[in-house]
Design a protein around this motif. Sequence first.
Motif, PDB file in Angstrom:
ATOM      1  N   PRO A 153      15.984  -8.638 -14.376  1.00 61.25           N
ATOM      2  CA  PRO A 153      14.389  -8.819 -13.926  1.00 61.25           C
ATOM      3  C   PRO A 153      14.442  -8.932 -12.554  1.00 61.25           C
ATOM      4  O   PRO A 153      13.346  -8.696 -11.576  1.00 61.25           O
ATOM      5  N   LYS A 154      15.557  -9.786 -11.696  1.00 60.65           N
ATOM      6  CA  LYS A 154      15.496  -9.906 -10.529  1.00 60.65           C
ATOM      7  C   LYS A 154      15.538  -8.811  -9.724  1.00 60.65           C
ATOM      8  O   LYS A 154      15.353  -8.776  -8.457  1.00 60.65           O
ATOM      9  N   SER A 155      15.949  -7.807 -10.027  1.00 60.86           N
ATOM     10  CA  SER A 155      16.589  -6.461  -9.504  1.00 60.86           C
ATOM     11  C   SER A 155      15.415  -5.442  -9.564  1.00 60.86           C
ATOM     12  O   SER A 155      15.608  -4.339  -8.999  1.00 60.86           O
ATOM     13  N   ILE A 156      14.403  -5.637 -10.414  1.00 60.30           N
ATOM     14  CA  ILE A 156      13.324  -4.555 -10.502  1.00 60.30           C
ATOM     15  C   ILE A 156      12.574  -4.721  -9.385  1.00 60.30           C
ATOM     16  O   ILE A 156      11.993  -6.045  -9.101  1.00 60.30           O
ATOM     17  N   ALA A 157      12.220  -3.568  -8.815  1.00 57.44           N
ATOM     18  CA  ALA A 157      11.495  -3.708  -7.443  1.00 57.44           C
ATOM     19  C   ALA A 157       9.846  -4.029  -7.807  1.00 57.44           C
ATOM     20  O   ALA A 157       9.621  -3.446  -8.661  1.00 57.44           O
ATOM     21  N   PRO A 158       9.271  -4.884  -7.291  1.00 61.14           N
ATOM     22  CA  PRO A 158       7.938  -5.286  -7.613  1.00 61.14           C
ATOM     23  C   PRO A 158       6.944  -4.259  -7.274  1.00 61.14           C
ATOM     24  O   PRO A 158       7.163  -3.440  -6.406  1.00 61.14           O
ATOM     25  N   ALA A 159       5.777  -4.427  -7.873  1.00 59.12           N
ATOM     26  CA  ALA A 159       4.433  -3.457  -7.400  1.00 59.12           C
ATOM     27  C   ALA A 159       3.983  -3.995  -5.988  1.00 59.12           C
ATOM     28  O   ALA A 159       3.873  -5.280  -5.732  1.00 59.12           O
ATOM     29  N   TYR A 160       3.489  -2.850  -5.312  1.00 59.50           N
ATOM     30  CA  TYR A 160       2.857  -3.208  -4.227  1.00 59.50           C
ATOM     31  C   TYR A 160       1.873  -1.961  -3.931  1.00 59.50           C
ATOM     32  O   TYR A 160       1.910  -0.947  -4.497  1.00 59.50           O
ATOM     33  N   ILE A 161       0.741  -2.298  -3.430  1.00 60.18           N
ATOM     34  CA  ILE A 161      -0.237  -1.236  -2.940  1.00 60.18           C
ATOM     35  C   ILE A 161      -0.672  -1.393  -1.348  1.00 60.18           C
ATOM     36  O   ILE A 161      -0.901  -2.453  -0.822  1.00 60.18           O
ATOM     37  N   ASN A 162      -0.653  -0.643  -0.816  1.00 64.00           N
ATOM     38  CA  ASN A 162      -1.009  -0.517   0.826  1.00 64.00           C
ATOM     39  C   ASN A 162      -2.300   0.011   0.803  1.00 64.00           C
ATOM     40  O   ASN A 162      -2.825   0.972   0.128  1.00 64.00           O
ATOM     41  N   ARG A 163      -3.045  -0.717   1.634  1.00 64.10           N
ATOM     42  CA  ARG A 163      -4.551  -0.607   1.735  1.00 64.10           C
ATOM     43  C   ARG A 163      -5.009   0.495   2.828  1.00 64.10           C
ATOM     44  O   ARG A 163      -6.313   0.529   2.950  1.00 64.10           O
ATOM     45  N   ALA A 164      -4.137   1.100   3.454  1.00 65.25           N
ATOM     46  CA  ALA A 164      -4.573   2.048   4.262  1.00 65.25           C
ATOM     47  C   ALA A 164      -5.324   3.127   3.566  1.00 65.25           C
ATOM     48  O   ALA A 164      -5.233   3.629   2.488  1.00 65.25           O
ATOM     49  N   THR A 165      -6.277   3.784   4.483  1.00 61.65           N
ATOM     50  CA  THR A 165      -7.100   4.674   3.867  1.00 61.65           C
ATOM     51  C   THR A 165      -6.623   5.915   3.985  1.00 61.65           C
ATOM     52  O   THR A 165      -6.278   6.511   5.052  1.00 61.65           O
ATOM     53  N   VAL A 166      -6.398   6.649   2.740  1.00 66.19           N
ATOM     54  CA  VAL A 166      -5.927   8.090   2.619  1.00 66.19           C
ATOM     55  C   VAL A 166      -7.077   9.053   2.837  1.00 66.19           C
ATOM     56  O   VAL A 166      -8.109   9.154   2.356  1.00 66.19           O
ATOM     57  N   ALA A 167      -6.779   9.781   4.003  1.00 69.44           N
ATOM     58  CA  ALA A 167      -7.542  11.128   4.205  1.00 69.44           C
ATOM     59  C   ALA A 167      -7.325  12.317   3.531  1.00 69.44           C
ATOM     60  O   ALA A 167      -8.073  13.174   3.249  1.00 69.44           O
ATOM     61  N   TRP A 168      -5.982  12.518   3.420  1.00 70.37           N
ATOM     62  CA  TRP A 168      -5.640  13.623   2.748  1.00 70.37           C
ATOM     63  C   TRP A 168      -4.095  13.607   2.037  1.00 70.37           C
ATOM     64  O   TRP A 168      -3.436  12.742   2.812  1.00 70.37           O
ATOM     65  N   ALA A 169      -3.864  14.252   0.959  1.00 73.19           N
ATOM     66  CA  ALA A 169      -2.589  14.133   0.377  1.00 73.19           C
ATOM     67  C   ALA A 169      -2.106  15.384  -0.116  1.00 73.19           C
ATOM     68  O   ALA A 169      -2.821  16.231  -0.545  1.00 73.19           O
TER      69      ALA A 169
END
Length: 472
Positions: A153-169
């Motif tokens: 469990p210590k090696s599992i990469a945790p969740a993250y969310i970047n809040r930057a506004t995406v205009a196009w993907a």
Amino acid sequence: ASLTPYQPRAFAVTFARGRNKSRTPPATQTVGLPFDLDGVSLDVGRRDGDFDGQGKTISGDLLPDTLMWNGIPFIFGPTSAGANNVVACRGQTVNLSPGKYDRLYVLASAVGGPAKGTFSLGDAGTEIWIQDYAMPIAQWNNRLTAGEFKDDPKSIAPAYINRATVAWAGTHRHTPDGKNEAYRFTYLYLIELPVPPKTSALTLPDNDRIRVMAATLAATSGEDARTAAPLYDVADATVTKIQAQRRLFLDRMDFTVSTPNPGADTHYTLDGSDPTPASPRYTGPVTLTQSTVVESRAFLEEADDRHVTRVEFTRVVPRAPVVVDHTSPGLRCAYYEGEWSDLPDFSAMTASREFVSGSVAIPETARAERFGLAFTGYVLVEREGLYDFSLTSDDGSALYVADTLVIDNGGLHGEQTAGGTIALEAGLHPIAVYMFQRTGGKSLGLTVEGPGLEGKSSAARMLFHGPEKRGR
């Protein structure tokens, strides 16, 4: 409203009549940019351009002629072959039309990880962190770390969310060898800048890792639409990614560390200890000359920055070649008949027949089911280095090189490919491939990648046999 666990419900919202006015689209004017980089390619010419300094480009077939974001139009540069359509920011000055416009909207991304830069309008400068164009903007808890499946469990990469506004993907990008890199998402982020009165110029950041692709002035009159509440989970962890060409190396190897968290300060260690703010700060590629456990960690204020990424790199010594008086092309192959659930010890059996095979493949004379094959001989490598072998079979198989088990692809299974790596000096090395077929489909093949070889190649032209017979 209330919800019980796993209970889907549908809601309808209707605006009250006469109490809500429609939003008038703002007056806008697109801004001409000093494009100095070709970073967009079309599907008919995927090798055109270089967005990130590594030959990868944004897919121009996915870019609209005009991108609309919240009533703001953005027009991109030309996408024809050789045309510049991106600004690599180096402090350039961009002329603006002064007057009624109170906002400047910019579409930008960074390369080589998140980048910080100052956008200056008049005497006002705004320092902004800009997210990397190809790094995931979010992830859930991820067991795949540095290419390995983690149970700890210590090696599992945790969740993250970047809040930057995406205009196009974009759903894919183009690679230097002219391929579509499917599901490698690319992003352009929206930057909103207040425009002081009578401002006639924008000074771009002096950071050429920032890429700008479009800009538009707007007269908003303070009528911008705003989100009433966040519509995503709270995930505020920091993560890092340690990358290198491979885990094994001969004399020296460079690794890099990156983080998708803008503003995070990255530190690393080479002694197996957890990084702290006092550990070396990562500023660029680090060279290893011995087996090392690398750990990295990204520190960011008000974030959960406890996660440590750990990758082990191993220095290996190439195997010495053997001396053989005389060799001929191809491998000796022994053909056996029988029924097995896994690879047997063929050396304890009597072969039905023996012959020389020009490649590792099932001979046409083999019956449809219940047989086994043992290929023995030598593999000739012309240069010292690391060699990556891939063995495909249905059912089980195994590869030995220099008397070392390199690939174990045993057991009952359909067609599947397994790989392995070994360091070899130039010259001849003993090789053996074992395979069995029980029932159903059948297949067998061997490929190799290494110094002086053009990508993944068939191993056939590298295979030889001597006068003596070699057994398992």
